[in-house]
Design a protein around this motif. Structure first.
Motif, PDB file in Angstrom:
ATOM      1  N   ILE A 148     -30.191 -15.465 -35.351  1.00 13.13           N
ATOM      2  CA  ILE A 148     -30.733 -15.298 -34.011  1.00 13.13           C
ATOM      3  C   ILE A 148     -30.019 -16.278 -33.094  1.00 13.13           C
ATOM      4  O   ILE A 148     -29.921 -17.467 -33.406  1.00 13.13           O
ATOM      5  N   ARG A 149     -29.517 -15.763 -31.965  1.00 16.68           N
ATOM      6  CA  ARG A 149     -28.813 -16.608 -30.987  1.00 16.68           C
ATOM      7  C   ARG A 149     -29.493 -16.446 -29.634  1.00 16.68           C
ATOM      8  O   ARG A 149     -29.741 -15.337 -29.183  1.00 16.68           O
ATOM      9  N   LEU A 150     -29.812 -17.586 -29.036  1.00 15.98           N
ATOM     10  CA  LEU A 150     -30.336 -17.621 -27.675  1.00 15.98           C
ATOM     11  C   LEU A 150     -29.290 -18.307 -26.810  1.00 15.98           C
ATOM     12  O   LEU A 150     -28.799 -19.380 -27.169  1.00 15.98           O
ATOM     13  N   THR A 151     -28.945 -17.672 -25.694  1.00 16.85           N
ATOM     14  CA  THR A 151     -28.034 -18.278 -24.730  1.00 16.85           C
ATOM     15  C   THR A 151     -28.608 -18.081 -23.341  1.00 16.85           C
ATOM     16  O   THR A 151     -29.351 -17.129 -23.096  1.00 16.85           O
TER      17      THR A 151
ATOM     18  N   GLU B  20     -28.474 -21.771 -28.664  1.00 16.21           N
ATOM     19  CA  GLU B  20     -29.114 -22.150 -29.925  1.00 16.21           C
ATOM     20  C   GLU B  20     -28.957 -21.034 -30.942  1.00 16.21           C
ATOM     21  O   GLU B  20     -28.999 -19.852 -30.594  1.00 16.21           O
ATOM     22  N   ASP B  21     -28.747 -21.432 -32.187  1.00 11.19           N
ATOM     23  CA  ASP B  21     -28.594 -20.491 -33.297  1.00 11.19           C
ATOM     24  C   ASP B  21     -29.552 -20.874 -34.413  1.00 11.19           C
ATOM     25  O   ASP B  21     -29.620 -22.047 -34.806  1.00 11.19           O
ATOM     26  N   PHE B  22     -30.252 -19.869 -34.919  1.00 10.42           N
ATOM     27  CA  PHE B  22     -31.170 -20.053 -36.044  1.00 10.42           C
ATOM     28  C   PHE B  22     -30.836 -19.033 -37.123  1.00 10.42           C
ATOM     29  O   PHE B  22     -30.351 -17.942 -36.828  1.00 10.42           O
TER      30      PHE B  22
ATOM     31  N   PHE C  48     -36.480 -18.969 -36.001  1.00 14.33           N
ATOM     32  CA  PHE C  48     -36.540 -18.958 -34.541  1.00 14.33           C
ATOM     33  C   PHE C  48     -37.997 -18.935 -34.066  1.00 14.33           C
ATOM     34  O   PHE C  48     -38.359 -19.657 -33.127  1.00 14.33           O
ATOM     35  N   ALA C  49     -38.838 -18.149 -34.720  1.00 13.99           N
ATOM     36  CA  ALA C  49     -40.254 -18.093 -34.354  1.00 13.99           C
ATOM     37  C   ALA C  49     -40.933 -19.447 -34.581  1.00 13.99           C
ATOM     38  O   ALA C  49     -41.745 -19.885 -33.754  1.00 13.99           O
TER      39      ALA C  49
ATOM     40  N   ASP D  59     -33.507 -18.392 -17.881  1.00 17.43           N
ATOM     41  CA  ASP D  59     -32.772 -17.131 -17.842  1.00 17.43           C
ATOM     42  C   ASP D  59     -32.044 -17.031 -19.175  1.00 17.43           C
ATOM     43  O   ASP D  59     -30.941 -17.558 -19.323  1.00 17.43           O
ATOM     44  N   TYR D  60     -32.687 -16.424 -20.174  1.00 11.83           N
ATOM     45  CA  TYR D  60     -32.190 -16.420 -21.537  1.00 11.83           C
ATOM     46  C   TYR D  60     -31.940 -14.996 -22.025  1.00 11.83           C
ATOM     47  O   TYR D  60     -32.642 -14.064 -21.638  1.00 11.83           O
ATOM     48  N   ALA D  61     -30.993 -14.878 -22.933  1.00 12.44           N
ATOM     49  CA  ALA D  61     -30.762 -13.647 -23.669  1.00 12.44           C
ATOM     50  C   ALA D  61     -30.834 -14.000 -25.153  1.00 12.44           C
ATOM     51  O   ALA D  61     -30.295 -15.030 -25.570  1.00 12.44           O
ATOM     52  N   ILE D  62     -31.495 -13.149 -25.921  1.00 10.08           N
ATOM     53  CA  ILE D  62     -31.629 -13.372 -27.367  1.00 10.08           C
ATOM     54  C   ILE D  62     -30.971 -12.195 -28.085  1.00 10.08           C
ATOM     55  O   ILE D  62     -31.260 -11.035 -27.781  1.00 10.08           O
ATOM     56  N   THR D  63     -30.075 -12.518 -29.018  1.00  9.12           N
ATOM     57  CA  THR D  63     -29.413 -11.492 -29.799  1.00  9.12           C
ATOM     58  C   THR D  63     -29.588 -11.794 -31.285  1.00  9.12           C
ATOM     59  O   THR D  63     -29.790 -12.943 -31.676  1.00  9.12           O
TER      60      THR D  63
END
Length: 90
Positions: free
Chosen positions: A2-5, A53-55, A61-62, A83-87
């Motif tokens: 999981i990546r949040l940027t 961030e990377d999990f 991530f949760a 203002d985040y995007a999660i992939t």
């Protein structure tokens, strides 16, 4: 994985001061979490920080998100715009 940027966007100097005051502990605690692969929060402008961030997986991530909500950082910065995007990568 999981990546949040994205960005943390302060509305004023008072919000930016909250970020600066609480960020060092938030970074240290996050990087120590099980499943955290990387975590960076860096200034991009006077009132804006970039976040990456990377999990390892959704569960890690949760768990991070739950810890953040209950933390001093979470309480102090709750009203600051994000203002985040999660992939997710298999």
């Amino acid at each position: 994985m999981i990546r949040l940027t994205g960005r943390l966007i302060c509305a004023n100097a008072a919000e930016a001061a909250l970020v600066r005051a609480h960020l060092p502990e938030h970074i240290a605690r996050t990087r120590a979490e099980p499943g955290c692969l990387s975590f960076t929060v860096e200034p991009a402008a006077d009132l804006v920080w970039t976040v990456a961030e990377d999990f390892v997986d959704r569960a890690a991530f949760a768990a991070h998100q739950a810890r953040v909500q209950a933390s001093d950082w979470g309480r102090a910065t709750r009203e600051i715009r994000r203002d985040y995007a999660i992939t997710e990568t298999p």
